[in-house]
Design an enzyme around this catalytic site. Structure first.
Site, short mmCIF file in Angstrom:
data_model
loop_
_atom_site.label_atom_id
_atom_site.label_comp_id
_atom_site.label_asym_id
_atom_site.label_seq_id
_atom_site.Cartn_x
_atom_site.Cartn_y
_atom_site.Cartn_z
CG ASP A 51 6.67 -8.37 37.61
OD1 ASP A 51 7.63 -8.17 38.76
OD2 ASP A 51 7.22 -8.45 36.55
CB SER A 52 7.83 -8.84 43.44
OG SER A 52 7.28 -7.84 44.12
CG ASP A 90 7.23 -4.36 38.01
OD1 ASP A 90 8.01 -3.54 37.90
OD2 ASP A 90 7.44 -4.93 39.04
CE LYS A 118 10.13 -2.27 38.62
NZ LYS A 118 10.51 -3.65 37.93
CD GLU A 120 11.84 -7.27 34.67
OE1 GLU A 120 11.07 -7.59 36.03
OE2 GLU A 120 12.28 -8.27 34.43
CD GLU A 187 16.50 -7.30 40.99
OE1 GLU A 187 16.19 -8.59 41.61
OE2 GLU A 187 15.45 -6.77 40.06
#
Length: 273
Positions: A51-52, A90, A118, A120, A187
């Site tokens: 999602d970057s 993501d 993924k 978070e 991270e």
């Protein structure tokens, strides 16, 4: 034998074997078919459709505006260009707020060709992780600095420097492993914490700003090519591999892979102590 059938397919058991053997592996983000092909043929084992893209492609100042529709589009593009890498996707902001929503969102990206998704967060993801794994959807847990929680964290700051925070992070990582997480991504944590979590978990650990001792390393593709948007200050853990390439973009990707596998990258200058 066709060139496609000759390509080595990276799988989760491949990465688990790398960890057991002490072999490092490389990961990069990609968002389209062309770069997915260049990256995978350069030897990168894991492609993250991240999602970057909200920051490097869409021009936002965070990942929060990225939608599941955005991720579905770019996941399809990467899947078409990939040549054997493991593809991780993501789940974007608020697409896994409940266990049912997690299933629906993950299924959408798996149908597009993702090999795992993924998420978070910490221990609160344990039930969703367990549910996804029971339904055949592998999970990568993302801990440390979690960009989707940037407003709660108060900025892009190193996590786990406080001893109590470090203990909690290790405990929650073990909870997620026990819940079925196949990979952990760490991270922006101190080198010592990255090393400890990697050592104490049996699943592969991928680091970004987590020191040199994790099983794998990942970077945003634009960062390792030195084309970070002018509005974004390159993080400490970033290295531009393009200047040392003798073969353009492909040479830069190969240089990154070699640096990760040899342990040259990340160096002390890319590490939080």
């Amino acid at each position: 034998m066709s060139s496609q059938s000759a390509v080595k397919q990276i799988s989760l058991p491949t990465l688990s074997r790398y960890k057991r053997d002490g072999k490092k592996f490389a990961a990069l983000t990609a968002y389209d078919a062309l770069f997915a092909e260049l990256i995978s043929t350069a030897g990168v084992e894991v492609i993250l459709v991240g999602d970057s893209l909200g920051m490097v492609l869409q021009g936002h100042d965070s990942t929060l505006p990225v939608t599941l529709d955005d991720m579905e589009y770019h996941m399809n593009c990467v899947h078409r260009g990939n040549k054997g890498a493991l593809i991780m996707a993501d789940l974007p902001f608020m697409s896994y707020a409940s266990e049912g929503q997690s299933l629906e969102s993950a299924a959408t990206l798996m149908r597009c060709g993702a090999h795992l998704v993924k998420l978070e967060g910490g221990a609160w993801l344990a039930e969703s992780t367990r549910l996804l794994c029971e339904r055949g959807i592998p999970v990568c847990a993302h801990m440390g600095l979690t960009p989707q929680s940037i407003n709660r964290l108060g900025g892009y700051r190193v996590q786990g420097r406080n001893p109590d925070q470090a203990v909690t992070m290790l405990e929650e990582a073990k909870i997620l492993e026990d819940s079925g997480a196949a990979i952990l991504l760490l991270e922006c944590v101190p080198e010592s914490l990255g090393a400890q979590i990697t050592q104490e978990l049996s699943i592969p650990v991928i680091g970004i700003g987590a020191g040199p001792h994790t099983d794998g390393q990942i970077m945003v593709m634009h960062d390792m090519l030195g084309i970070t948007p002018s509005s974004i200050r390159p993080p400490k853990f970033v290295k531009n591999f393009l200047p040392e390439s003798k073969n353009g973009l492909q040479g830069a990707f190969q240089a990154y892979v070699e640096a990760v596998k040899s342990g040259v990258f990340p160096g002390p200058e890319h590490t939080f102590h």
